[in-house]
Scaffold this motif. Structure first.
Motif, short mmCIF file in Angstrom:
data_model
loop_
_atom_site.label_atom_id
_atom_site.label_comp_id
_atom_site.label_asym_id
_atom_site.label_seq_id
_atom_site.Cartn_x
_atom_site.Cartn_y
_atom_site.Cartn_z
N CYS A 184 0.40 -1.34 0.27
CA CYS A 184 0.04 0.40 -0.25
C CYS A 184 0.50 1.10 0.19
O CYS A 184 0.98 1.70 0.54
N ASP A 185 0.63 1.82 -1.30
CA ASP A 185 1.73 2.90 -1.44
C ASP A 185 1.61 4.27 -1.84
O ASP A 185 -0.03 3.76 -2.08
N ILE A 186 1.96 5.23 -1.46
CA ILE A 186 0.71 6.42 -2.40
C ILE A 186 0.19 6.60 -3.15
O ILE A 186 -0.73 6.64 -3.61
N PRO A 187 1.20 6.19 -4.56
CA PRO A 187 0.45 6.61 -5.60
C PRO A 187 -0.07 5.77 -6.06
O PRO A 187 -1.79 6.33 -6.65
N PRO A 188 -0.59 4.42 -5.94
CA PRO A 188 -1.60 3.28 -5.82
C PRO A 188 -2.52 3.30 -5.79
O PRO A 188 -3.61 3.66 -6.07
N ILE A 189 -2.52 4.29 -4.13
CA ILE A 189 -3.79 4.48 -3.35
C ILE A 189 -4.34 5.66 -3.91
O ILE A 189 -5.94 6.03 -3.65
N LEU A 190 -4.09 7.10 -4.15
CA LEU A 190 -3.90 7.95 -4.76
C LEU A 190 -5.29 7.91 -6.28
O LEU A 190 -6.18 8.91 -6.34
N GLN A 191 -4.71 6.98 -7.12
CA GLN A 191 -5.18 6.59 -7.58
C GLN A 191 -6.89 6.25 -7.80
O GLN A 191 -7.61 6.27 -9.10
N LEU A 192 -7.10 5.63 -6.80
CA LEU A 192 -8.23 5.29 -5.98
C LEU A 192 -9.38 5.46 -5.82
O LEU A 192 -10.46 5.66 -5.55
N PHE A 198 -6.14 17.01 -5.88
CA PHE A 198 -4.91 18.25 -5.89
C PHE A 198 -3.85 17.73 -4.60
O PHE A 198 -2.81 18.55 -4.71
N VAL A 199 -4.87 18.46 -3.66
CA VAL A 199 -4.87 19.22 -2.45
C VAL A 199 -3.75 17.65 -2.12
O VAL A 199 -2.82 18.58 -1.39
N ASN A 200 -4.61 16.79 -1.69
CA ASN A 200 -3.38 15.32 -1.14
C ASN A 200 -2.00 15.49 -2.03
O ASN A 200 -0.96 15.10 -1.06
N GLU A 201 -1.74 15.54 -3.30
CA GLU A 201 -1.27 15.39 -3.94
C GLU A 201 0.35 16.34 -3.57
O GLU A 201 1.53 16.38 -3.15
N MET A 202 -0.13 17.76 -3.55
CA MET A 202 -0.24 18.56 -2.81
C MET A 202 1.13 19.01 -1.17
O MET A 202 2.62 18.66 -1.14
N LEU A 203 0.53 17.77 -0.65
CA LEU A 203 0.94 17.35 0.65
C LEU A 203 1.78 16.13 0.53
O LEU A 203 2.81 16.35 1.45
N VAL A 204 1.83 15.90 -0.30
CA VAL A 204 2.81 13.97 -0.34
C VAL A 204 4.45 14.70 -0.95
O VAL A 204 4.91 15.12 -0.54
N TYR A 205 3.58 16.21 -1.50
CA TYR A 205 4.60 16.95 -2.41
C TYR A 205 5.57 17.40 -1.17
O TYR A 205 6.66 17.54 -1.06
N ILE A 206 5.12 18.32 -0.28
CA ILE A 206 5.81 18.95 0.42
C ILE A 206 6.12 18.13 1.96
O ILE A 206 7.53 18.33 2.25
N VAL A 207 5.85 17.25 2.59
CA VAL A 207 6.18 16.11 2.80
C VAL A 207 7.44 15.74 2.77
O VAL A 207 8.17 15.18 3.43
N ALA A 208 7.51 15.31 1.30
CA ALA A 208 8.48 14.27 0.51
C ALA A 208 9.50 15.44 0.90
O ALA A 208 11.11 14.74 0.78
N VAL A 209 9.45 16.55 0.58
CA VAL A 209 10.38 17.89 0.03
C VAL A 209 11.32 17.70 1.46
O VAL A 209 12.52 17.25 2.15
N LEU A 210 10.34 17.98 3.28
CA LEU A 210 10.47 17.69 4.38
C LEU A 210 11.14 16.75 4.89
O LEU A 210 12.61 17.13 5.39
N ILE A 211 11.11 15.53 4.29
CA ILE A 211 11.37 14.08 4.49
C ILE A 211 12.01 13.53 3.43
O ILE A 211 13.64 12.91 4.38
N VAL A 212 12.88 13.92 2.72
CA VAL A 212 13.68 13.62 1.57
C VAL A 212 14.61 14.22 1.49
O VAL A 212 15.60 14.47 1.12
#
Length: 328
Positions: A184-192, A198-212
């Motif tokens: 259960c990863d983020i990209p395939p779950i969001l596709q369902l 859009f807001v959820n995808e932006m939050l994923v990008y923000i968290v990825a920038v902070l964490i990665v």
């Protein structure tokens, strides 16, 4: 009766998913099961040995090997979140996973992934202090500080990733419940998900920038300082340069393999996402990297090889001793 069946199907779609995994190659199921089982055993045993020798060998009771031991334990936890379920799915062909189990798996993967990013940053900082400030190294990197850094690495991503998991699974899911992935990863779950994400995808990008991204930049800064310091060493210390670069190159190999695949997975645009690419990248940073990490650290590290040899010799001596004193 028909309306009851229809309602039951709708409820089923809301409370469980189906992890397709490698269902598109049915003739390779048992081959993949055997392959991933061997890989899982290798990961657990190799990382377990490194964790063991960093705790038992007196010569490895330094900050560098304290972090390495924790990193090996983290790799065992990380791979154990995905591989056992994937092995069960390959063996039984029962690919369903409840919504709660799916959310739990995602949260664990995200938290452990965040821990790995921070711990790799801590390890880079440790090498930077050891090479750039050797006279104050043991004073700065004392046992208390090392424990605080490791605890911070383990807990730093928990609130962020729990929040991210909650906001993803608070979405409404409609239509297909088939997840074209092996966990259960983020990209395939969001596709369902239904509606605009859009807001959820932006939050994923923000968290990825902070964490990665931020930890990766901090690692690059640490190693730029290390390289600058090593190059300024007198020519008479060529051997010291080689040792410093050898020690750091092992860590850099792990950093680039993990951060590279994770960054491509979570930071690339949604328009170029594909199920095949996502699976390949996820296999790399969740399975292949933990498998190669012990080889990278042990084969390129004389201290680890020496400690492993001593451990094996000690075990062999105990076995021979016990055999010699067995009653006739």
């Amino acid at each position: 009766m028909k309306s009851g069946i229809k309602m039951q199907r709708n409820i089923t779609e809301l409370i469980e998913f189906v992890l397709l995994g490698f269902a598109d190659v049915p003739h390779l199921q048992w081959l993949l099961f055997g392959l991933f089982l061997v890989i899982y055993i290798i990961i657990v045993m190799s990382n377990g040995i490194i964790f063991l020798i960093t705790k038992l060998d007196p010569a490895l009771q330094t900050p560098m090997y304290y972090f390495l031991g924790n990193f090996s334990f983290l790799e065992i936890c990380y791979v154990s979140v995905t591989l056992p379920r994937m092995l069960m799915n390959l063996c039984t062909q029962r690919r369903t996973i409840s919504l709660v189990a799916c959310a739990t798996q995602m949260c664990c993967i995200l938290v452990l992934g965040a821990t790995e990013c921070v711990l790799l940053t801590v390890m880079a900082y440790d090498r930077c202090m050891a090479i750039c400030n050797p006279l104050h190294y043991l004073l700065v990197m004392n046992h208390k500080i090392c424990i605080q850094l490791v605890v911070g690495a383990w807990i730093s991503g928990i609130p962020i990733q729990i929040g991210q998991t909650f906001q993803i699974f608070s979405l409404s899911f409609c239509g297909s419940n088939l997840i074209n992935h092996f966990f259960c990863d983020i990209p395939p779950i969001l596709q369902l998900a239904c509606g605009d994400t859009f807001v959820n995808e932006m939050l994923v990008y923000i968290v990825a920038v902070l964490i990665v991204t931020i930890p990766f930049l901090l690692i690059l800064i640490s190693y730029s300082k290390i390289i600058s310091t090593v190059l300024q060493l007198p020519s008479a210390t060529t051997r010291g340069r080689a040792k410093a670069f050898s020690t750091c190159s092992s860590h850099l190999l792990v950093v680039f393999s993990f951060f590279g695949s994770a960054s491509i997975t979570y930071l690339r645009p949604k328009s170029i996402h594909s199920a095949g690419t996502d699976k390949l990248l996820s296999l790399f940073y969740t399975i292949m990297t933990p498998m190669f990490n012990p080889l990278i650290y042990s084969l390129r590290n004389k201290d680890v090889i020496t400690a492993l040899r001593k451990l094996l010799l000690r075990k062999m001596a105990k076995i021979l001793h016990s055999v010699n004193f067995l009653p006739k």
